[in-house]
Design an enzyme around this catalytic site. Sequence first.
Site, PDB file in Angstrom:
ATOM      1  N   GLN A  21      45.459  38.645  36.566  1.00 27.48           N
ATOM      2  CA  GLN A  21      44.465  39.497  35.920  1.00 27.48           C
ATOM      3  C   GLN A  21      43.126  39.339  36.629  1.00 27.48           C
ATOM      4  OE1 GLN A  21      44.552  39.488  31.518  1.00 27.48           O
ATOM      5  NE2 GLN A  21      46.144  37.933  31.652  1.00 27.48           N
TER       6      GLN A  21
ATOM      7  N   HIS B 110      31.623  27.688  48.321  1.00 26.94           N
ATOM      8  CA  HIS B 110      32.832  27.510  49.136  1.00 26.94           C
ATOM      9  C   HIS B 110      34.005  27.979  48.279  1.00 26.94           C
ATOM     10  CE1 HIS B 110      34.630  24.780  52.456  1.00 26.94           C
ATOM     11  NE2 HIS B 110      35.678  25.299  51.849  1.00 26.94           N
TER      12      HIS B 110
ATOM     13  N   HIS C 279      52.424  38.476  36.814  1.00 27.03           N
ATOM     14  CA  HIS C 279      51.205  39.265  37.047  1.00 27.03           C
ATOM     15  C   HIS C 279      49.985  38.362  37.008  1.00 27.03           C
ATOM     16  CE1 HIS C 279      51.409  38.961  32.646  1.00 27.03           C
ATOM     17  NE2 HIS C 279      50.112  39.197  32.617  1.00 27.03           N
TER      18      HIS C 279
ATOM     19  N   CYS D 227      58.229  46.972  35.113  1.00 25.34           N
ATOM     20  CA  CYS D 227      59.365  47.171  36.032  1.00 25.34           C
ATOM     21  C   CYS D 227      59.387  48.598  36.592  1.00 25.34           C
ATOM     22  CB  CYS D 227      60.671  46.883  35.292  1.00 25.34           C
ATOM     23  SG  CYS D 227      61.014  45.122  35.092  1.00 25.34           S
TER      24      CYS D 227
END
Lengths: 341, 341
Positions: free
Chosen positions: A166, A301, A164, A42
Amino acid sequence: MSELRWDPLKKHWVIIATERGRRPLDFHQDTPATTMISCPFCYGHEARTPQEIFAIRPPGPANTPNWKVRVIPNKYPVLRVEGEVKSRGYGLYDVMDGIGAHEIIIETPDHDRGLADLSIAELTDVLKAYRARYLDLRQDFRLRYMVLFKNHGTLAGATLQHSHSQLIAVPLIPPVATTELNACREFFATKERCIFCDMIDFEISCGERVVKEFPDYVTLTPYASASPFELRLFPKKHCHDFALLNDGQLGALAQAMKDMLCRLKVVLKDPPYNFILHTAPPAHQRLGKPDYWGSLAWDYHWHIELVPRLTQIAGFEWGTGFYINPTAPEDAAAFLREAEV
Amino acid sequence: MSELRWDPLKKHWVIIATERGRRPLDFHQDTPATTMISCPFCYGHEARTPQEIFAIRPPGPANTPNWKVRVIPNKYPVLRVEGEVKSRGYGLYDVMDGIGAHEIIIETPDHDRGLADLSIAELTDVLKAYRARYLDLRQDFRLRYMVLFKNHGTLAGATLQHSHSQLIAVPLIPPVATTELNACREFFATKERCIFCDMIDFEISCGERVVKEFPDYVTLTPYASASPFELRLFPKKHCHDFALLNDGQLGALAQAMKDMLCRLKVVLKDPPYNFILHTAPPAHQRLGKPDYWGSLAWDYHWHIELVPRLTQIAGFEWGTGFYINPTAPEDAAAFLREAEV
């Protein structure tokens, strides 16, 4: 230092992440989960994370608030960025030093908003951060493949609630990528077409597994979904490399992604999920030789794979490599298609 | 009828088990677990399960109490035993009818005793039931591979608490088995030795991953363990086929198995786990051609694989096929070796 160890029977690599070393009772299920007094992701807590690698923010100093998207090294990386990639034999096995990169993309400053809650503009910024990190990491010739993924929800492996993703860069092309790259290469070698392009055309003409079609993207449930409500998001036009997308294309992708995430959230009541961005590996050199995959990777692709974590991988799946899916993808597509988003 | 669907990109089979058909809210995590009023696997409830296929019991009628080990068809099988194995193409994919067998081996009449709590004589009876079912099922030429496994604990996929294992027979050699069979065949082709035998010799001479050695068996933590505290139990003398074991050999195996299960229970406080019995596929014929694997399978080496379910398979593992293990197998072996059993 972590080690990558090769299993010559199962033909896969394992990362022995000794720096995360855990003793028997660390795994005990009754141990209460660590509760964070305050979230390190934060605003105002930037000093509690490693120094940022990249951020989208108004002009101003790094590692201060007001960022929109922030990328930091993982404080507890599974692979370390320092050192040379050294590989050696050990008995019947092989072992390699655990060199790589492990980054966290903090997708929003808001602790309580998930990826599905972001606006299309905010989601576009997240995608811009992904692209920037791919383009940067592929300059490091030790890193052979980058996997960008998100674990959403505790059952999908998330340990921090703040939204989040990673990015882990590994010193080898991993087996899942090799299998897909081989499939593309073999198909192209005989037909001079992309296997993914053929599959997308087939699915759009069938229609029963299509969830949503946009001008440039299509979301569908794969015919051989390994788990219920699995989704794939494909660019309709052939492109092997996500990192080549321009800002406009990222904006259109953000729209299709938000649609997919919102449908999933509505139909399955915010289920735990993993998503993985599959894209061609960079063209690299090692020992001075041109990389085989790098030079051929245009027959790949790129796409996004989303796997809700609704069923368990148990003895049968682990022992055979077969997966059991109790929901036909045609039914899953119908539920998702009808969702009001 | 279930379907087996082939993914030409990931190169794996998926079983779409439509008879277990589940709708979106069936997966909702807040749904309370079904509580059994009484257990269908306990004495006196034999009529609540399908008719038994095999049992070890004193002389007396089938489907009544007093059995020691009881084998029944799964009431909700992932594959059905009736019909022909029909395979066909569909677009780029392949699909096969879901023919197979799905059996439950109830290991003990006692609701509250786990496999680790059984005596060596009781465990020998369980192994005799395994052998009997292998020998019977391999007479069915439609079934190409049998996987015997156990899911212990909810986190390992068990849905009923009463101790049981499962046997699923499939109409194809599954990819995990193919990979191991290929590795054995390639190694033997160049060296005329078994790769497992070499590995076992190497591990016994190193010693640091050996948990316990018996005259005929050895328990060890594999060098490239994909998850913490993984174990393998090997016969020291080469043998490709578990079903060839005589009663005396099963008794010695029961002793080694009990030792392994007790060490695990003590060190990790009865963790959830999966075990899988890996053995050579039967020699079969389809379309009148002799089976390739059946005839070469003597270069395989049967063994038991035990995987405690302590870490999660998340986006990285699913997206790459790499596994992250935070406990070095050398450390795991030391903890297990020192356990008082």
